[in-house]
Write a protein that holds these residues in place. Sequence first.
Motif, PDB file in Angstrom:
ATOM      1  N   GLU A 113       0.899  -1.148  -0.066  1.00 35.41           N
ATOM      2  CA  GLU A 113      -0.107   0.002  -0.026  1.00 35.41           C
ATOM      3  C   GLU A 113       0.901   1.468  -0.045  1.00 35.41           C
ATOM      4  O   GLU A 113       1.605   1.407   0.821  1.00 35.41           O
ATOM      5  N   PRO A 114       0.892   2.018  -0.811  1.00 34.73           N
ATOM      6  CA  PRO A 114       1.518   3.139  -1.155  1.00 34.73           C
ATOM      7  C   PRO A 114       1.539   4.231   0.017  1.00 34.73           C
ATOM      8  O   PRO A 114       0.567   4.248   0.663  1.00 34.73           O
ATOM      9  N   LEU A 115       2.433   4.772   0.524  1.00 30.77           N
ATOM     10  CA  LEU A 115       2.640   5.571   1.669  1.00 30.77           C
ATOM     11  C   LEU A 115       1.968   7.104   1.226  1.00 30.77           C
ATOM     12  O   LEU A 115       2.282   7.485   0.170  1.00 30.77           O
ATOM     13  N   PRO A 116       1.141   7.661   2.372  1.00 27.02           N
ATOM     14  CA  PRO A 116       0.512   8.871   1.717  1.00 27.02           C
ATOM     15  C   PRO A 116       1.694  10.070   2.155  1.00 27.02           C
ATOM     16  O   PRO A 116       1.532  10.573   3.033  1.00 27.02           O
ATOM     17  N   LEU A 117       2.529  10.128   1.071  1.00 28.35           N
ATOM     18  CA  LEU A 117       3.501  11.100   1.443  1.00 28.35           C
ATOM     19  C   LEU A 117       3.184  12.660   0.794  1.00 28.35           C
ATOM     20  O   LEU A 117       3.830  13.469   0.765  1.00 28.35           O
ATOM     21  N   ILE A 118       2.236  12.857   0.111  1.00 28.54           N
ATOM     22  CA  ILE A 118       1.688  14.070  -0.447  1.00 28.54           C
ATOM     23  C   ILE A 118       0.202  14.484  -0.260  1.00 28.54           C
ATOM     24  O   ILE A 118      -0.406  13.628   0.067  1.00 28.54           O
ATOM     25  N   ASN A 119      -0.174  15.685  -0.248  1.00 36.87           N
ATOM     26  CA  ASN A 119      -1.457  16.239  -0.067  1.00 36.87           C
ATOM     27  C   ASN A 119      -1.665  16.132   1.064  1.00 36.87           C
ATOM     28  O   ASN A 119      -2.741  15.891   1.785  1.00 36.87           O
TER      29      ASN A 119
END
Length: 294
Positions: free
Chosen positions: A153-159
Motif C-alpha cells: 500500500e503506497p505511503l501517503p507522502l503528499i497532499n
Amino acid sequence: MMLQRPGAARGVFAATGLPPIVWLLALFLAPLAVIWAYSFGENRTLVDIAITGSWANYARALKPLYLAILLKSLGFAALTTFICFILGLPVALAISFASPRAKLLLLLAVMLPFWTNLLIRTYALMAILRTEGLINSGIGAIWSLVPGLGPFEPLPLINNNFAVVVGLVYVHLPFMVLPLYAALDRLDRSLIEASLDLGAGHLATLFRVVVPLALPGIVSGIIITFIPALGAYLTPDLLGGTNSQMIANVIERQFRSANDWPFGAALSFLLMYMTFAALLLQSLIVRRHAGGAP
C-alpha cells in the motif's frame, strides 16, 4: 590633493542617490501604503474600495477560522525552522572546518538550489513524494521481493501536512545554512581548542562555546528561515491538501477569487506586523549579546 567643494559633493550624492530613492518610494513604499490603506476599507462595488478607517478587517482576521489557519502557519514555520536548524548546524560546521577547496565546493552545493526555479524544484519533489513516485516505487520494489507480505500500500507522502513541512524544509534549508556558516567561520578557533584541551567534550564545547559565540548568526538564520516559511504560498499550494493550506493561500484567494482586497490587505499586514516583531526581537537579542560580550 584638491578637496571637493561641499556643494559638488551634495550634487554627486543627489545624482547617485536620488534614482534608487525614487524607485523605492514609487515602486515599493507607495504600493505598500495603498495596500495598508485598503486594510482599513470595505468593498462598495467590485471595483470600488472605500477607505473607512475601520478595524473590521483585522477583527475578522482574528476570528476562529482564520486564527486557526494563522496558528497552523506559525506552527509549520516554527517546525520548519527547527528542522532546518538541526540539519543546518552540522552542515555549517562541516563547511567552516573544511579545507579551502572543499569549502568552496560545499558552499556551491548549498547555493546550487538558488539557481533553479522554485516551481521546478517543487514539481521535482512532487515526483519523489507522489503515490507513484520514487519513494513509493522503491519501497514497493523491495516489498515485492519479500515473500508473504501481500500487496504494498503506497505511503501517503503528499497532499498532507507532512508533505508541506518536507517541502518547506527542502526550500528553506539553504537560508539557515548560509548565516550559520558566516557566523561559525568568524569564530576564534583557539577558544574551541582551549575548551577541548581543558577536558570539555565535543557536545559540551558545541553548546557552551560555539553556540553562545555564534548566537547572532543563529538568530539571523532563524529569522531568515522563519519569515519566508511563514509566508510560503507555492509549497503548501502544490504539496498540501485542503487541510494543509497556510495563511498566504488564504490571502491569495481574497485577492483573486473572493475579490475582497480589504480583507486580503489586513491579512497581509498581519504577516508584516509579525515580521517587524521578529526583526525587533532579533535586534534586541543581538544588542544584548553585543553588550554582554567581553
